[in-house]
Design a protein around this motif. Structure first.
Motif, PDB file in Angstrom:
ATOM      1  N   GLU A 144       0.835  -1.194   0.000  1.00  0.00           N
ATOM      2  CA  GLU A 144       0.000   0.000   0.000  1.00  0.00           C
ATOM      3  C   GLU A 144       0.870   1.244   0.000  1.00  0.00           C
ATOM      4  O   GLU A 144       2.015   1.222   0.459  1.00  0.00           O
ATOM      5  N   GLU A 146       1.203   5.141   1.287  1.00  0.00           N
ATOM      6  CA  GLU A 146       0.752   6.082   2.302  1.00  0.00           C
ATOM      7  C   GLU A 146       1.246   7.466   1.914  1.00  0.00           C
ATOM      8  O   GLU A 146       2.317   7.604   1.340  1.00  0.00           O
ATOM      9  N   THR A 165       1.341  11.837   3.160  1.00  0.00           N
ATOM     10  CA  THR A 165       1.199  12.787   4.263  1.00  0.00           C
ATOM     11  C   THR A 165       1.115  14.194   3.709  1.00  0.00           C
ATOM     12  O   THR A 165       1.660  14.491   2.634  1.00  0.00           O
ATOM     13  N   TRP A 220       0.242   9.805   8.529  1.00  0.00           N
ATOM     14  CA  TRP A 220       0.224   9.077   7.264  1.00  0.00           C
ATOM     15  C   TRP A 220      -1.173   8.542   7.004  1.00  0.00           C
ATOM     16  O   TRP A 220      -1.801   7.966   7.886  1.00  0.00           O
ATOM     17  N   GLN A 221      -1.641   8.725   5.785  1.00  0.00           N
ATOM     18  CA  GLN A 221      -2.945   8.233   5.349  1.00  0.00           C
ATOM     19  C   GLN A 221      -2.737   7.185   4.265  1.00  0.00           C
ATOM     20  O   GLN A 221      -1.852   7.336   3.416  1.00  0.00           O
ATOM     21  N   ILE A 222      -3.545   6.146   4.254  1.00  0.00           N
ATOM     22  CA  ILE A 222      -3.453   5.103   3.229  1.00  0.00           C
ATOM     23  C   ILE A 222      -4.229   5.568   2.001  1.00  0.00           C
ATOM     24  O   ILE A 222      -5.332   6.091   2.120  1.00  0.00           O
ATOM     25  N   TRP A 223      -3.634   5.355   0.825  1.00  0.00           N
ATOM     26  CA  TRP A 223      -4.325   5.768  -0.396  1.00  0.00           C
ATOM     27  C   TRP A 223      -5.642   5.024  -0.532  1.00  0.00           C
ATOM     28  O   TRP A 223      -5.867   3.999   0.098  1.00  0.00           O
ATOM     29  N   LYS A 257       4.499   0.570   1.889  1.00  0.00           N
ATOM     30  CA  LYS A 257       4.479  -0.485   2.891  1.00  0.00           C
ATOM     31  C   LYS A 257       4.226  -1.804   2.175  1.00  0.00           C
ATOM     32  O   LYS A 257       3.293  -1.911   1.377  1.00  0.00           O
TER      33      LYS A 257
END
Length: 102
Positions: free
Chosen positions: A40, A42, A44, A60-63, A86
């Motif tokens: 995945e 991520e 920011t 951090w945000q997951i797409w 990740k």
């Protein structure tokens, strides 16, 4: 006029943050998970200096695609300050291409 960057990360690891150049335009991100794994991206919006000093403390945000198990390419339509990859259960690669906004 494109900026390109590629990151590879081993299973169970998170890459170092990739900071995007200033005056960027369109961002394309491609994730290539290993044959038996998922990965995945991520992103920011935090200040690059803060991320550089403490990447684990950054927001951090997951797409939107979450963890993917097949090659996935997406255009990012909003500005982000950094990306990271990740990998789960197999090595993965992230390719980033950014057009410059002159």
């Amino acid at each position: 006029n494109h900026w390109r960057h590629e990151v590879s990360v081993a299973a169970g690891e998170v890459s170092a943050p990739v900071f995007l150049p200033k005056r960027l335009g369109t961002i394309a991100v491609k994730v290539i998970p290993g044959a038996s794994g998922t990965a995945e991206v991520e992103y920011t919006l935090d200040e690059p200096e803060s991320v550089n000093n403490a990447p684990g403390s950054s927001d951090w945000q997951i797409w939107d695609d979450g963890a993917v198990s097949a090659v996935t390419t997406r255009a990012l339509i909003s500005v982000v300050s950094g990306l990271r990859l990740k990998a789960y259960s197999d090595t993965a690669v992230m390719q980033i291409v950014v057009s410059y906004d002159h």
